[in-house]
Design an enzyme around this catalytic site. Structure first.
Site, PDB file in Angstrom:
ATOM      1  N   PRO A 107     -15.863  -9.493   6.979  1.00 40.64           N
ATOM      2  CA  PRO A 107     -16.162  -7.876   6.774  1.00 40.64           C
ATOM      3  C   PRO A 107     -15.905  -7.264   8.076  1.00 40.64           C
ATOM      4  O   PRO A 107     -15.311  -6.067   8.085  1.00 40.64           O
ATOM      5  CB  PRO A 107     -17.743  -7.922   6.741  1.00 40.64           C
ATOM      6  CG  PRO A 107     -17.807  -9.295   5.943  1.00 40.64           C
ATOM      7  CD  PRO A 107     -16.974 -10.378   6.510  1.00 40.64           C
ATOM      8  N   ASN A 108     -16.171  -7.785   9.455  1.00 41.52           N
ATOM      9  CA  ASN A 108     -15.875  -6.903  10.440  1.00 41.52           C
ATOM     10  C   ASN A 108     -14.563  -6.542  10.859  1.00 41.52           C
ATOM     11  O   ASN A 108     -14.122  -5.671  11.176  1.00 41.52           O
ATOM     12  CB  ASN A 108     -16.691  -7.519  11.720  1.00 41.52           C
ATOM     13  CG  ASN A 108     -16.522  -6.579  13.110  1.00 41.52           C
ATOM     14  OD1 ASN A 108     -17.012  -5.640  12.932  1.00 41.52           O
ATOM     15  ND2 ASN A 108     -16.059  -7.261  13.900  1.00 41.52           N
ATOM     16  N   ARG A 113      10.825   0.519  -9.698  1.00 39.23           N
ATOM     17  CA  ARG A 113      12.187   0.230 -10.196  1.00 39.23           C
ATOM     18  C   ARG A 113      12.609   1.425 -11.200  1.00 39.23           C
ATOM     19  O   ARG A 113      13.850   2.023 -10.859  1.00 39.23           O
ATOM     20  CB  ARG A 113      12.514  -1.038 -10.528  1.00 39.23           C
ATOM     21  CG  ARG A 113      12.464  -2.061  -9.624  1.00 39.23           C
ATOM     22  CD  ARG A 113      12.229  -3.441 -10.081  1.00 39.23           C
ATOM     23  NE  ARG A 113      10.976  -3.629 -10.379  1.00 39.23           N
ATOM     24  CZ  ARG A 113      10.375  -4.922 -10.698  1.00 39.23           C
ATOM     25  NH1 ARG A 113      11.254  -6.036 -10.740  1.00 39.23           N
ATOM     26  NH2 ARG A 113       9.110  -4.976 -11.037  1.00 39.23           N
ATOM     27  N   ASP A 147      -0.410   0.425   0.876  1.00 41.03           N
ATOM     28  CA  ASP A 147      -0.652  -0.872  -0.072  1.00 41.03           C
ATOM     29  C   ASP A 147      -0.808  -2.114   0.796  1.00 41.03           C
ATOM     30  O   ASP A 147       0.198  -2.738   0.803  1.00 41.03           O
ATOM     31  CB  ASP A 147       0.094  -0.973  -1.041  1.00 41.03           C
ATOM     32  CG  ASP A 147       0.024  -1.953  -2.082  1.00 41.03           C
ATOM     33  OD1 ASP A 147      -1.196  -2.321  -2.274  1.00 41.03           O
ATOM     34  OD2 ASP A 147       0.799  -2.287  -2.766  1.00 41.03           O
ATOM     35  N   LEU A 148      -1.840  -2.259   1.784  1.00 44.08           N
ATOM     36  CA  LEU A 148      -1.794  -3.518   2.595  1.00 44.08           C
ATOM     37  C   LEU A 148      -2.874  -4.478   2.191  1.00 44.08           C
ATOM     38  O   LEU A 148      -2.856  -5.721   2.518  1.00 44.08           O
ATOM     39  CB  LEU A 148      -2.001  -3.089   4.056  1.00 44.08           C
ATOM     40  CG  LEU A 148      -1.109  -2.201   4.547  1.00 44.08           C
ATOM     41  CD1 LEU A 148      -1.491  -1.951   5.969  1.00 44.08           C
ATOM     42  CD2 LEU A 148       0.455  -2.900   4.494  1.00 44.08           C
ATOM     43  N   LYS A 149      -3.511  -4.385   1.113  1.00 41.01           N
ATOM     44  CA  LYS A 149      -4.358  -5.060   0.355  1.00 41.01           C
ATOM     45  C   LYS A 149      -5.419  -6.193   1.648  1.00 41.01           C
ATOM     46  O   LYS A 149      -5.092  -7.210   1.480  1.00 41.01           O
ATOM     47  CB  LYS A 149      -3.662  -6.186  -0.504  1.00 41.01           C
ATOM     48  CG  LYS A 149      -2.989  -5.461  -1.672  1.00 41.01           C
ATOM     49  CD  LYS A 149      -2.319  -6.550  -2.307  1.00 41.01           C
ATOM     50  CE  LYS A 149      -1.440  -5.856  -3.777  1.00 41.01           C
ATOM     51  NZ  LYS A 149       0.033  -5.233  -3.288  1.00 41.01           N
ATOM     52  N   ARG A 176       6.509   1.510 -17.486  1.00 41.21           N
ATOM     53  CA  ARG A 176       7.895   1.891 -17.817  1.00 41.21           C
ATOM     54  C   ARG A 176       7.731   2.945 -18.501  1.00 41.21           C
ATOM     55  O   ARG A 176       7.509   2.898 -19.750  1.00 41.21           O
ATOM     56  CB  ARG A 176       8.392   0.709 -18.498  1.00 41.21           C
ATOM     57  CG  ARG A 176       8.431  -0.598 -17.672  1.00 41.21           C
ATOM     58  CD  ARG A 176       9.409  -0.175 -16.513  1.00 41.21           C
ATOM     59  NE  ARG A 176       9.600  -1.563 -15.564  1.00 41.21           N
ATOM     60  CZ  ARG A 176       8.843  -1.674 -14.380  1.00 41.21           C
ATOM     61  NH1 ARG A 176       8.121  -0.740 -14.067  1.00 41.21           N
ATOM     62  NH2 ARG A 176       9.001  -2.600 -13.611  1.00 41.21           N
ATOM     63  N   TYR A 213      -7.895  -8.387   3.398  1.00 43.26           N
ATOM     64  CA  TYR A 213      -8.530  -9.447   3.151  1.00 43.26           C
ATOM     65  C   TYR A 213      -8.877 -10.398   4.346  1.00 43.26           C
ATOM     66  O   TYR A 213      -8.148 -10.826   4.959  1.00 43.26           O
ATOM     67  CB  TYR A 213      -7.867 -10.271   1.866  1.00 43.26           C
ATOM     68  CG  TYR A 213      -8.833 -11.426   1.554  1.00 43.26           C
ATOM     69  CD1 TYR A 213      -9.482 -11.588   0.312  1.00 43.26           C
ATOM     70  CD2 TYR A 213      -8.638 -12.721   2.258  1.00 43.26           C
ATOM     71  CE1 TYR A 213     -10.237 -12.531  -0.024  1.00 43.26           C
ATOM     72  CE2 TYR A 213      -9.716 -13.651   1.811  1.00 43.26           C
ATOM     73  CZ  TYR A 213     -10.439 -13.589   0.647  1.00 43.26           C
ATOM     74  OH  TYR A 213     -11.235 -14.477  -0.106  1.00 43.26           O
ATOM     75  N   ASP A 214     -10.149 -10.218   4.778  1.00 47.80           N
ATOM     76  CA  ASP A 214     -10.642 -10.929   5.854  1.00 47.80           C
ATOM     77  C   ASP A 214     -11.994 -10.924   6.044  1.00 47.80           C
ATOM     78  O   ASP A 214     -12.912 -10.546   5.082  1.00 47.80           O
ATOM     79  CB  ASP A 214     -10.160 -10.345   7.354  1.00 47.80           C
ATOM     80  CG  ASP A 214      -9.862 -11.343   8.269  1.00 47.80           C
ATOM     81  OD1 ASP A 214     -10.759 -11.859   8.723  1.00 47.80           O
ATOM     82  OD2 ASP A 214      -8.634 -11.509   8.748  1.00 47.80           O
TER      83      ASP A 214
HETATM   84  O1  C5P Z   1       9.088  -1.694  -9.760  1.00 50.66           O
HETATM   85  P1  C5P Z   1       7.895  -1.746 -10.259  1.00 50.66           P
HETATM   86  O2  C5P Z   1       7.579  -0.175 -11.055  1.00 50.66           O
HETATM   87  O3  C5P Z   1       7.526  -2.772 -11.237  1.00 50.66           O
HETATM   88  O4  C5P Z   1       6.908  -1.550  -8.973  1.00 50.66           O
HETATM   89  C1  C5P Z   1       5.636  -1.871  -9.075  1.00 50.66           C
HETATM   90  C2  C5P Z   1       4.861  -1.690  -7.971  1.00 50.66           C
HETATM   91  O5  C5P Z   1       3.559  -1.949  -7.918  1.00 50.66           O
HETATM   92  C3  C5P Z   1       5.605  -2.714  -7.078  1.00 50.66           C
HETATM   93  O6  C5P Z   1       5.465  -2.224  -5.631  1.00 50.66           O
HETATM   94  C4  C5P Z   1       4.589  -3.947  -7.023  1.00 50.66           C
HETATM   95  O7  C5P Z   1       4.544  -4.741  -5.810  1.00 50.66           O
HETATM   96  C5  C5P Z   1       3.157  -3.102  -6.998  1.00 50.66           C
HETATM   97  N1  C5P Z   1       2.030  -3.878  -7.700  1.00 50.66           N
HETATM   98  C6  C5P Z   1       2.386  -4.339  -8.989  1.00 50.66           C
HETATM   99  N2  C5P Z   1       1.087  -5.184  -9.459  1.00 50.66           N
HETATM  100  C7  C5P Z   1       0.069  -5.081  -9.150  1.00 50.66           C
HETATM  101  C8  C5P Z   1      -0.223  -4.489  -7.500  1.00 50.66           C
HETATM  102  C9  C5P Z   1       0.943  -4.059  -7.035  1.00 50.66           C
HETATM  103  O8  C5P Z   1       3.274  -4.349  -9.712  1.00 50.66           O
HETATM  104  N3  C5P Z   1      -0.997  -5.843  -9.524  1.00 50.66           N
END
Ligand code: C5P
Length: 232
Positions: A70-71, A213, A63-65, A183, A67-68
């Site tokens: 294109p190349n 969590r 999960d590094l998202k 949750r 963003y830059d």
């Molecule tokens: O602890 P929890 O269940 O809230 O964790 C959710 C995970 O998803 C975390 O790693 C959080 O950074 C990630 N996340 C998020 N919302 C986003 C993208 C990623 O909660 N839009």
């Protein structure tokens, strides 16, 4: 995608040791593991290898998202794909159609190429703060981002469970939705604004639920994982 919804466990603990203890505790379950900025910046590719050493069947979502331009994004995507141990990674949809299609084009011939998702709108934005940057309401722009993403050949999006169905209706059923803010059994929402449970995620055709969590803060994480999987 679809069929059986998958569980993706966030490895958000402060040290590699604690994250690997969690991985060890849940090593017999069929789950994906999400590795984010903190772990990857600190522990690098070695951390991904350590996960696979515990169980090679674990799937890794990096999960590094990205963003830059294109190349530069395609260069980074190529390096990730060439690792051969990342099963999925992500980019920002706001990098644009050109950037996303350049990424997909660059990795298309790499063996076992990872799935690629795009982040539409970060969940930390409310409508005003989003509008200050994009000059549009969050809901309409997020749907537009999802359509752009789909047209770029990207495999799916990171979104809230509340948007999953609408995004599928505007793209296709096969277009992957990966949703944090879950949750499973009414746990504390923490800083998440809109939380969903497993039946809601299923009704909304979510492909991956991301849970952090509620698992790693539990006294017995593997019990929670088992309970989530049996509810899926
Ligand atoms: O602890 P929890 O269940 O809230 O964790 C959710 C995970 O998803 C975390 O790693 C959080 O950074 C990630 N996340 C998020 N919302 C986003 C993208 C990623 O909660 N839009």
């Amino acid at each position: 995608m679809n069929n059986a919804m998958k569980l993706c466990v966030s490895l958000d603990l402060p040290t590699a040791k604690e994250n690997l203890e969690l991985v060890q505790a849940i090593k017999d379950y069929d789950v994906w593991l999400k590795v984010g900025f903190r772990s990857y910046i600190r522990d690098g590719k070695k951390f991904l290898e350590d996960i696979k050493a515990i169980n090679p069947n674990f799937k890794i979502f990096l999960d590094l998202k990205l963003y830059d331009i294109p190349n530069t994004m395609a260069d980074a995507a190529e390096e990730i794909a060439k690792f051969g141990i990342v099963d999925m990674f992500n980019v920002h949809a706001s990098a644009g159609v050109k950037a996303m299609s350049t990424v997909m084009n660059r990795i298309k011939d790499i063996p076992n190429k990872p799935l690629v998702l795009a982040v539409t709108a970060l969940t930390s934005f409310d409508n005003d703060s989003f509008k200050a940057i994009y000059n549009e309401d969050i809901s309409s722009k997020a749907t537009q981002f999802a359509k752009d993403t789909h047209n770029s050949g990207i495999d799916g999006v990171v979104c809230s469970a509340f948007e999953s169905l609408d995004i599928k209706n505007n793209t296709s059923d096969e277009f992957i939705t990966l949703c944090p803010g879950i949750r499973p059994f009414g746990e504390d929402a923490g800083d998440q604004q809109r939380v969903a449970d497993i039946p809601f995620a299923k009704e909304n055709k979510v492909d991956f639920i991301v849970v952090g969590r509620p698992i790693y803060k539990a006294s017995n994480p593997s019990e929670v994982v088992e309970k989530i999987l049996s509810n899926i």
